[in-house]
Design a protein around this motif. Sequence first.
Motif, PDB file in Angstrom:
ATOM      1  N   ASP A  83       0.671  -1.306   0.024  1.00  0.00           N
ATOM      2  CA  ASP A  83      -0.070   0.105   0.065  1.00  0.00           C
ATOM      3  C   ASP A  83       0.897   1.333   0.057  1.00  0.00           C
ATOM      4  OD1 ASP A  83      -2.107  -1.739   2.506  1.00  0.00           O
ATOM      5  OD2 ASP A  83      -2.457  -1.473   0.014  1.00  0.00           O
ATOM      6  N   THR A  84       2.112   1.053   0.355  1.00  0.00           N
ATOM      7  CA  THR A  84       3.092   2.246   0.313  1.00  0.00           C
ATOM      8  C   THR A  84       3.050   3.128  -1.059  1.00  0.00           C
ATOM      9  OG1 THR A  84       4.509   1.065   1.665  1.00  0.00           O
ATOM     10  CG2 THR A  84       5.674   2.857   0.222  1.00  0.00           C
ATOM     11  N   GLY A  85       2.852   4.579  -0.832  1.00  0.00           N
ATOM     12  CA  GLY A  85       2.743   5.271  -2.147  1.00  0.00           C
ATOM     13  C   GLY A  85       2.423   6.649  -1.569  1.00  0.00           C
ATOM     14  N   LEU A  86       2.185   7.454  -2.652  1.00  0.00           N
ATOM     15  CA  LEU A  86       1.681   8.744  -2.777  1.00  0.00           C
ATOM     16  C   LEU A  86      -0.029   8.664  -3.047  1.00  0.00           C
ATOM     17  CD1 LEU A  86       2.025  11.919  -2.156  1.00  0.00           C
ATOM     18  CD2 LEU A  86       2.631  11.947  -4.720  1.00  0.00           C
ATOM     19  N   TYR A  87      -0.588   9.153  -1.874  1.00  0.00           N
ATOM     20  CA  TYR A  87      -2.075   9.077  -2.482  1.00  0.00           C
ATOM     21  C   TYR A  87      -2.492  10.666  -2.425  1.00  0.00           C
ATOM     22  CZ  TYR A  87      -2.293   4.190  -0.743  1.00  0.00           C
ATOM     23  OH  TYR A  87      -2.302   2.821  -0.776  1.00  0.00           O
ATOM     24  N   LEU A  88      -3.419  10.750  -3.475  1.00  0.00           N
ATOM     25  CA  LEU A  88      -3.801  12.059  -4.016  1.00  0.00           C
ATOM     26  C   LEU A  88      -5.234  12.224  -3.898  1.00  0.00           C
ATOM     27  CD1 LEU A  88      -1.310  12.253  -6.758  1.00  0.00           C
ATOM     28  CD2 LEU A  88      -1.317  13.770  -4.914  1.00  0.00           C
ATOM     29  N   CYS A  89      -5.941  13.248  -3.348  1.00  0.00           N
ATOM     30  CA  CYS A  89      -7.299  13.224  -3.671  1.00  0.00           C
ATOM     31  C   CYS A  89      -7.376  14.520  -4.768  1.00  0.00           C
ATOM     32  CB  CYS A  89      -8.051  13.689  -2.433  1.00  0.00           C
ATOM     33  SG  CYS A  89      -7.693  15.177  -1.675  1.00  0.00           S
ATOM     34  N   ALA A  90      -8.292  14.669  -5.441  1.00  0.00           N
ATOM     35  CA  ALA A  90      -8.645  15.493  -6.575  1.00  0.00           C
ATOM     36  C   ALA A  90      -9.892  15.743  -6.941  1.00  0.00           C
ATOM     37  CB  ALA A  90      -7.713  15.254  -7.841  1.00  0.00           C
ATOM     38  N   GLY A  91     -10.285  17.005  -6.899  1.00  0.00           N
ATOM     39  CA  GLY A  91     -11.600  17.342  -7.234  1.00  0.00           C
ATOM     40  C   GLY A  91     -12.035  18.007  -8.232  1.00  0.00           C
ATOM     41  N   ALA A  92     -13.101  18.117  -8.947  1.00  0.00           N
ATOM     42  CA  ALA A  92     -13.665  19.213  -9.852  1.00  0.00           C
ATOM     43  C   ALA A  92     -14.715  19.818  -9.591  1.00  0.00           C
ATOM     44  CB  ALA A  92     -13.984  18.403 -11.034  1.00  0.00           C
ATOM     45  N   ARG A  93     -14.509  21.404  -9.346  1.00  0.00           N
ATOM     46  CA  ARG A  93     -15.744  21.960  -8.773  1.00  0.00           C
ATOM     47  C   ARG A  93     -16.831  21.918  -9.500  1.00  0.00           C
ATOM     48  NH1 ARG A  93     -14.251  26.921  -6.064  1.00  0.00           N
ATOM     49  NH2 ARG A  93     -16.560  26.739  -5.596  1.00  0.00           N
ATOM     50  N   GLN A  94     -16.685  21.817 -11.016  1.00  0.00           N
ATOM     51  CA  GLN A  94     -17.893  21.622 -11.742  1.00  0.00           C
ATOM     52  C   GLN A  94     -17.534  20.823 -13.152  1.00  0.00           C
ATOM     53  OE1 GLN A  94     -19.191  25.689 -11.788  1.00  0.00           O
ATOM     54  NE2 GLN A  94     -18.498  25.737 -13.976  1.00  0.00           N
ATOM     55  N   ALA A  95     -18.262  20.093 -13.660  1.00  0.00           N
ATOM     56  CA  ALA A  95     -17.977  19.614 -14.875  1.00  0.00           C
ATOM     57  C   ALA A  95     -17.169  20.503 -15.845  1.00  0.00           C
ATOM     58  CB  ALA A  95     -19.158  18.943 -15.502  1.00  0.00           C
ATOM     59  N   GLY A  96     -16.160  20.065 -16.561  1.00  0.00           N
ATOM     60  CA  GLY A  96     -15.565  21.144 -17.649  1.00  0.00           C
ATOM     61  C   GLY A  96     -14.485  21.834 -17.163  1.00  0.00           C
ATOM     62  N   THR A  97     -14.461  21.744 -15.504  1.00  0.00           N
ATOM     63  CA  THR A  97     -13.096  22.467 -15.108  1.00  0.00           C
ATOM     64  C   THR A  97     -11.812  21.383 -14.672  1.00  0.00           C
ATOM     65  OG1 THR A  97     -14.113  22.249 -12.917  1.00  0.00           O
ATOM     66  CG2 THR A  97     -14.598  24.343 -14.032  1.00  0.00           C
ATOM     67  N   ALA A  98     -10.844  22.137 -14.714  1.00  0.00           N
ATOM     68  CA  ALA A  98      -9.706  21.131 -14.420  1.00  0.00           C
ATOM     69  C   ALA A  98      -9.539  20.621 -12.944  1.00  0.00           C
ATOM     70  CB  ALA A  98      -8.215  21.907 -14.660  1.00  0.00           C
ATOM     71  N   LEU A  99      -8.835  19.428 -12.780  1.00  0.00           N
ATOM     72  CA  LEU A  99      -8.999  18.866 -11.625  1.00  0.00           C
ATOM     73  C   LEU A  99      -8.053  19.776 -10.500  1.00  0.00           C
ATOM     74  CD1 LEU A  99      -8.063  15.098 -11.819  1.00  0.00           C
ATOM     75  CD2 LEU A  99     -10.124  16.038 -10.997  1.00  0.00           C
ATOM     76  N   ILE A 100      -8.398  19.849  -9.284  1.00  0.00           N
ATOM     77  CA  ILE A 100      -7.759  20.351  -8.221  1.00  0.00           C
ATOM     78  C   ILE A 100      -7.261  19.378  -7.413  1.00  0.00           C
ATOM     79  CG2 ILE A 100      -7.775  22.041  -6.199  1.00  0.00           C
ATOM     80  CD1 ILE A 100     -10.290  23.418  -7.762  1.00  0.00           C
ATOM     81  N   PHE A 101      -5.840  19.464  -7.098  1.00  0.00           N
ATOM     82  CA  PHE A 101      -5.480  18.310  -6.377  1.00  0.00           C
ATOM     83  C   PHE A 101      -5.163  18.917  -4.988  1.00  0.00           C
ATOM     84  CE2 PHE A 101      -4.130  14.746  -8.998  1.00  0.00           C
ATOM     85  CZ  PHE A 101      -4.236  15.186 -10.251  1.00  0.00           C
TER      86      PHE A 101
END
Lengths: 111, 113
Positions: A83-101
């Motif tokens: 399980d070792t690694g870098l875990y990233l959450c990422a979200g989109a404020r709305q469809a069509g916008t770039a991911l925010i990490f």
Amino acid sequence: TQLLEQSPQFLSIQEGENLTVYCNSSSVFSSLQWYRQEPGEGPVLLVTVVTGGEVKKLKRLTFQFGDARKDSSLHITAAQPGDTGLYLCAGARQAGTALIFGKGTTLSVSS
Amino acid sequence: DTEVTQTPKHLVMGMTNKKSLKCEQHMGHRAMYWYKQKAKKPPELMFVYSYEKLSINESVPSRFSPECPNSSLLNLHLHALQPEDSALYLCASSPWSRTTLNTFGSGTRLTVV
């Protein structure tokens, strides 16, 4: 200002322990994703959550999206060295916008 | 084929060199992305191409020049880079720009000397 606050930033645990990683925001997201990245590789998508209150399970990993769609958590049961690694959450404020990490959580599981 | 393929995997270049990074996907995705990632940090978005047109440029210095020759290919041309540009450069794609389901490539590890 970091739109997605991810914590903890570093986590070092023993094999068999449980852990939770949090991803919080004051903003609403249309969807949130969790990625896992190993050194020298690109991020690999683990799960996408889109509905407030949604819970998804992937073997020993449990993902939850907050009711208000402003936060998410990743819980790992009985962690293993793999399980070792870098875990990233990422979200989109709305469809069509770039991911925010989020800033990522570096997890190290030792045997 | 559910992969994004990036070449080369590793690249060392001098500050006066010109080089190009290449990215290819055959999933029929119409949005392609370049990200820059420093060690133990999240990826930072550089460029987004949607239907082969540049739709987002996140104020990236002109020494980085993207190109999308067709719907399957994405290039990043590099010229007169600085040592601080050393990083992992990731390409990603998604079915269209109005979805954020990014599929990432394995990246190119770039070292500028």
